[in-house]
Design a protein around this motif. Sequence first.
Motif, mmCIF file in Angstrom:
data_model
loop_
_atom_site.group_PDB
_atom_site.id
_atom_site.type_symbol
_atom_site.label_atom_id
_atom_site.label_comp_id
_atom_site.label_asym_id
_atom_site.label_seq_id
_atom_site.Cartn_x
_atom_site.Cartn_y
_atom_site.Cartn_z
ATOM 1 N N GLU A 113 0.831 -1.204 0.000
ATOM 2 C CA GLU A 113 0.000 0.000 0.000
ATOM 3 C C GLU A 113 0.868 1.258 0.000
ATOM 4 O O GLU A 113 0.570 2.226 -0.700
ATOM 5 C CB GLU A 113 -0.946 0.004 1.200
ATOM 6 C CG GLU A 113 -2.123 -0.926 1.046
ATOM 7 C CD GLU A 113 -3.082 -0.834 2.232
ATOM 8 O OE1 GLU A 113 -2.674 -0.375 3.315
ATOM 9 O OE2 GLU A 113 -4.241 -1.232 2.050
ATOM 10 N N LYS A 114 1.946 1.245 0.815
ATOM 11 C CA LYS A 114 2.847 2.396 0.840
ATOM 12 C C LYS A 114 3.516 2.579 -0.517
ATOM 13 O O LYS A 114 3.659 3.702 -1.008
ATOM 14 C CB LYS A 114 3.909 2.211 1.928
ATOM 15 C CG LYS A 114 3.387 2.398 3.320
ATOM 16 C CD LYS A 114 4.501 2.231 4.339
ATOM 17 C CE LYS A 114 3.957 2.359 5.753
ATOM 18 N NZ LYS A 114 5.028 2.202 6.761
ATOM 19 N N LEU A 115 3.944 1.489 -1.101
ATOM 20 C CA LEU A 115 4.559 1.545 -2.419
ATOM 21 C C LEU A 115 3.569 2.076 -3.449
ATOM 22 O O LEU A 115 3.913 2.920 -4.276
ATOM 23 C CB LEU A 115 5.059 0.162 -2.830
ATOM 24 C CG LEU A 115 5.729 0.065 -4.202
ATOM 25 C CD1 LEU A 115 6.951 0.964 -4.266
ATOM 26 C CD2 LEU A 115 6.100 -1.379 -4.504
ATOM 27 N N VAL A 157 3.985 5.413 -5.655
ATOM 28 C CA VAL A 157 3.914 5.348 -7.117
ATOM 29 C C VAL A 157 2.864 6.332 -7.622
ATOM 30 O O VAL A 157 3.089 7.060 -8.595
ATOM 31 C CB VAL A 157 3.618 3.909 -7.595
ATOM 32 C CG1 VAL A 157 3.251 3.884 -9.073
ATOM 33 C CG2 VAL A 157 4.803 3.005 -7.320
ATOM 34 N N GLN A 158 1.711 6.378 -6.949
ATOM 35 C CA GLN A 158 0.656 7.308 -7.367
ATOM 36 C C GLN A 158 1.116 8.747 -7.211
ATOM 37 O O GLN A 158 0.849 9.592 -8.063
ATOM 38 C CB GLN A 158 -0.627 7.064 -6.564
ATOM 39 C CG GLN A 158 -1.806 7.880 -7.048
ATOM 40 C CD GLN A 158 -2.156 7.603 -8.498
ATOM 41 O OE1 GLN A 158 -2.264 6.464 -8.919
ATOM 42 N NE2 GLN A 158 -2.311 8.663 -9.270
ATOM 43 N N GLN A 159 1.830 9.053 -6.117
ATOM 44 C CA GLN A 159 2.361 10.400 -5.922
ATOM 45 C C GLN A 159 3.367 10.744 -7.018
ATOM 46 O O GLN A 159 3.378 11.868 -7.537
ATOM 47 C CB GLN A 159 3.025 10.523 -4.547
ATOM 48 C CG GLN A 159 2.051 10.541 -3.397
ATOM 49 C CD GLN A 159 2.761 10.516 -2.040
ATOM 50 O OE1 GLN A 159 3.938 10.208 -1.939
ATOM 51 N NE2 GLN A 159 2.008 10.833 -0.991
ATOM 52 N N ALA A 160 4.190 9.776 -7.378
ATOM 53 C CA ALA A 160 5.156 9.994 -8.452
ATOM 54 C C ALA A 160 4.445 10.261 -9.781
ATOM 55 O O ALA A 160 4.821 11.160 -10.535
ATOM 56 C CB ALA A 160 6.094 8.796 -8.578
ATOM 57 N N ILE A 161 3.402 9.504 -10.051
ATOM 58 C CA ILE A 161 2.625 9.704 -11.277
ATOM 59 C C ILE A 161 1.987 11.087 -11.280
ATOM 60 O O ILE A 161 2.023 11.799 -12.294
ATOM 61 C CB ILE A 161 1.564 8.597 -11.438
ATOM 62 C CG1 ILE A 161 2.244 7.267 -11.744
ATOM 63 C CG2 ILE A 161 0.551 8.952 -12.525
ATOM 64 C CD1 ILE A 161 1.317 6.067 -11.707
ATOM 65 N N ILE A 219 4.693 13.658 -11.880
ATOM 66 C CA ILE A 219 5.105 13.634 -13.290
ATOM 67 C C ILE A 219 4.058 14.316 -14.164
ATOM 68 O O ILE A 219 4.391 15.105 -15.056
ATOM 69 C CB ILE A 219 5.356 12.184 -13.752
ATOM 70 C CG1 ILE A 219 6.623 11.652 -13.087
ATOM 71 C CG2 ILE A 219 5.455 12.106 -15.278
ATOM 72 C CD1 ILE A 219 6.821 10.156 -13.248
ATOM 73 N N THR A 220 2.795 14.050 -13.900
ATOM 74 C CA THR A 220 1.714 14.661 -14.667
ATOM 75 C C THR A 220 1.731 16.184 -14.511
ATOM 76 O O THR A 220 1.620 16.921 -15.498
ATOM 77 C CB THR A 220 0.351 14.102 -14.226
ATOM 78 O OG1 THR A 220 0.356 12.687 -14.389
ATOM 79 C CG2 THR A 220 -0.783 14.699 -15.034
ATOM 80 N N LEU A 221 1.889 16.643 -13.273
ATOM 81 C CA LEU A 221 1.948 18.092 -13.037
ATOM 82 C C LEU A 221 3.152 18.719 -13.724
ATOM 83 O O LEU A 221 3.052 19.792 -14.321
ATOM 84 C CB LEU A 221 1.988 18.385 -11.536
ATOM 85 C CG LEU A 221 0.697 18.126 -10.761
ATOM 86 C CD1 LEU A 221 0.931 18.299 -9.262
ATOM 87 C CD2 LEU A 221 -0.401 19.080 -11.226
ATOM 88 N N LEU A 222 4.280 18.040 -13.661
ATOM 89 C CA LEU A 222 5.479 18.563 -14.305
ATOM 90 C C LEU A 222 5.330 18.605 -15.824
ATOM 91 O O LEU A 222 5.790 19.548 -16.477
ATOM 92 C CB LEU A 222 6.705 17.735 -13.901
ATOM 93 C CG LEU A 222 7.154 17.907 -12.447
ATOM 94 C CD1 LEU A 222 8.260 16.906 -12.124
ATOM 95 C CD2 LEU A 222 7.617 19.324 -12.174
#
Length: 79
Positions: A7-9, A13-17, A20-23
Amino acid sequence: MSFEVFEKLETKVQQAIDTITLLQMEIEELKDKNSSLVQEIDNAKSGTESLVRENEQLKQELQSWQERLRGLLGRMEEV
């Protein structure tokens, strides 16, 4: 316990996505802004070149008028 790690992973991963989307969106906005600024620079260069040409033309006209005036003053001195 491995479920919590998963769940933490997944959260990371969702935060990274999301990041990336915002960037990517920010990059697109910056590309658009850059393109707009390049257009403004091109317009300014064009305007500057036009003003330089006009300035040269006016200098030539001034020189022509000065020569004519000198000629007229020379004739007046002869009289």
